[in-house]
Enzyme design. Structure first.
Site, PDB file in Angstrom:
ATOM      1  N   LYS A 121       0.847  -1.185   0.000  1.00 31.97           N
ATOM      2  CA  LYS A 121       0.000   0.000   0.000  1.00 31.97           C
ATOM      3  C   LYS A 121       0.881   1.233   0.000  1.00 31.97           C
ATOM      4  O   LYS A 121       1.671   1.447   0.919  1.00 31.97           O
ATOM      5  CB  LYS A 121      -0.917   0.001   1.229  1.00 31.97           C
ATOM      6  CG  LYS A 121      -1.911   1.146   1.251  1.00 31.97           C
ATOM      7  CD  LYS A 121      -2.898   1.014   2.397  1.00 31.97           C
ATOM      8  CE  LYS A 121      -3.945   2.115   2.360  1.00 31.97           C
ATOM      9  NZ  LYS A 121      -4.945   1.973   3.460  1.00 31.97           N
ATOM     10  N   ASP A 226     -14.445   4.899   9.716  1.00 36.44           N
ATOM     11  CA  ASP A 226     -14.711   4.721   8.281  1.00 36.44           C
ATOM     12  C   ASP A 226     -15.117   3.270   8.027  1.00 36.44           C
ATOM     13  O   ASP A 226     -14.691   2.642   7.057  1.00 36.44           O
ATOM     14  CB  ASP A 226     -13.481   5.100   7.457  1.00 36.44           C
ATOM     15  CG  ASP A 226     -13.824   5.316   5.984  1.00 36.44           C
ATOM     16  OD1 ASP A 226     -15.027   5.455   5.677  1.00 36.44           O
ATOM     17  OD2 ASP A 226     -12.912   5.336   5.142  1.00 36.44           O
TER      18      ASP A 226
END
Length: 468
Positions: A121, A226
């Site tokens: 990532k 989130d």
């Protein structure tokens, strides 16, 4: 920017040395001067400008000559530095296809020498889709200046620390392998994002599992903030895995209940629309224990026991926004100033008030004395003109020693006037300083006269003082 790792194999040690020199120079430079890059790189045989020209060709550096001739790293150059470091550590040896693109990061496949596939990532903050990082994230804390590469580095560190801690406490998260700069290496999660799933064999069990994860996170002192269908992975066996953690906050946050309710509402709304589920009560969490619910069947934030762990304190999961930090800083700064200056400024203020009152009293008394003298000494002629009686030498009474009593009175009056003028000047200076916000002005050789740019308040105060 597309990540093309084919260029990586053709870069030399000098290229990476110059890239590292630019990175070091960007710690205190927005645009690093070319001379500074040459001094930091310190290549044995020179040729720094030739190396920078090669890096510019591959878009690893950006040349900026708007203010002065300098260079800065691009995200692609930052990627190459992170990948080169991780390859030298032996974390992976190959980079594969791109798995996904988000508003804050890009996901790629990487493989080790034995063929193990992992996920890489790369955080890329500063895109047009997400630029309000300073107000929505607390990466900077007390720092005032930043660049996007540094913010990406802070986001990667936070996600790696959260992932490592949650894995140690038994949460279904990817295995955190390594981290360098803005790059995080983790195990590849088998499955698909929940948003791509159209059907489930046991939607009730999956729903209870997801709600149980939200409750467990709260018990450990964290809120995901989130938690939606985009950050939940599910495999063919309907096993759930959480991803994406940089925005997690503590349960002690001032808006913790709002964030908790928002995460729960996202899960309820998705399952009601996608799988037509009706919710009368939240049955059980992931551990099989009952969960207190409100009237709508949603878990209650206030009823969850938050004593299972203190991951929020261990990981410093504050999550305050910029607005909250400014309000708290102003409150703390105001309290410190009030406490620190209570002993000193009170005495000084009392002195100012006493001097001001004394000056006012002296001014009024002197005016009354002058008025009485004027009424006594003035005579009005028939024509209406005012004539002041001037005493001649013969009209002045003299003492036995020949001294003039009126002359002595004039000397005393002059002394009083000088003292009054001195006190008024002192009060005037302090009043002007207070009107300017407590800032003192120091005269110097380069100080020019004011051309009427003072505020109305200071002008008003000066007019009142001059009238005294």
């Amino acid at each position: 920017m597309k990540l093309d790792v084919d260029v990586l194999r053709y870069l030399t040690k000098e290229d990476f040395r110059v890239l590292t020199a630019v990175e070091m120079g960007m710690r205190n430079h927005e645009i690093v001067p070319a001379e500074l890059v040459e001094r930091i790189a310190a290549l044995k045989h020179g040729g720094t400008y030739k190396v920078m020209k090669n890096l510019l060709k591959h878009k690893l550096l950006h040349h900026d000559a708007s203010k002065y001739d300098g260079f800065r790293l691009t995200y692609l150059g930052y990627d190459f530095l992170a990948i080169k470091t991780l390859v030298n550590r032996g974390v992976f040896s190959a980079v594969g296809r791109q798995l996904g693109v988000g508003k804050e990061s890009d996901i790629f496949e990487v493989a080790t020498e034995d063929g193990t596939v992992m996920a890489m990532k790369l955080h890329r903050l500063g895109r047009t889709s997400f630029r309000a990082v300073k107000s929505k994230r607390d990466y900077l804390k007390h720092r005032s200046s930043f660049n996007w590469l540094y913010l990406s580095h802070l986001a990667a560190l936070r996600e790696f620390s959260f992932m490592k801690a949650l894995e140690e406490h038994g949460f279904p998260v990817p295995n955190a392998v390594d981290c360098n700069r803005h790059c995080v290496i983790m195990s590849l999660v088998p499955g698909y994002p929940l948003v791509q799933v159209k059907q489930l064999e046991n939607p009730e069990i999956v729903f209870n599992t997801i709600i149980g994860l939200v409750v467990r996170l709260t018990e450990h002192g964290l809120i995901h903030c989130d938690f939606n269908e985009f950050n939940i992975m599910i495999d063919d066996d309907e096993k759930i895995t959480m991803i994406d953690f940089p925005q997690m906050v503590s349960v002690s946050h001032r808006n913790a209940q709002m964030y908790f309710d928002r995460d729960v509402e996202c899960v309820f709304k998705f399952f009601s629309k996608r799988f037509n589920m009706s919710f009368h009560e939240c049955t059980a969490d992931i551990d099989g224990t009952a969960v207190d619910t409100d009237d709508s069947g949603r878990p209650s934030f206030t009823s969850i026991a938050k004593d299972t762990g203190f991951l929020d304190k261990e990981l410093s999961a504050s999550g305050f926004t910029r607005k909250d930090q400014e309000e708290i800083a102003k409150f703390i700064e105001g309290g410190i100033k009030k406490v620190a200056s209570s002993d000193d400024e009170d005495t000084e203020d009392d002195e100012h008030i006493s001097v001001l009152n004394e000056a006012n009293t002296m001014g009024v008394d002197s005016l009354h004395v002058a008025d009485q003298t004027l009424q006594h000494d003035e005579q009005v002629e028939p024509e209406g003109n005012v004539r002041t009686c001037e005493a001649g030498p013969s009209s002045e009474p003299e003492n036995e020693d020949g001294s003039n009593e009126e002359g002595d009175n004039e000397t005393v009056t002059n002394d009083n006037d000088a003292e009054l003028e001195k006190r008024l000047n002192k009060v005037r200076r302090r009043a002007v300083t207070a009107a300017r916000g407590g800032r003192k002005t120091f005269a110097s050789r380069n100080t020019y006269k004011d051309k009427g740019g003072k505020s109305s308040n200071s002008s008003k105060i000066q007019r009142q003082l001059s009238s005294w």
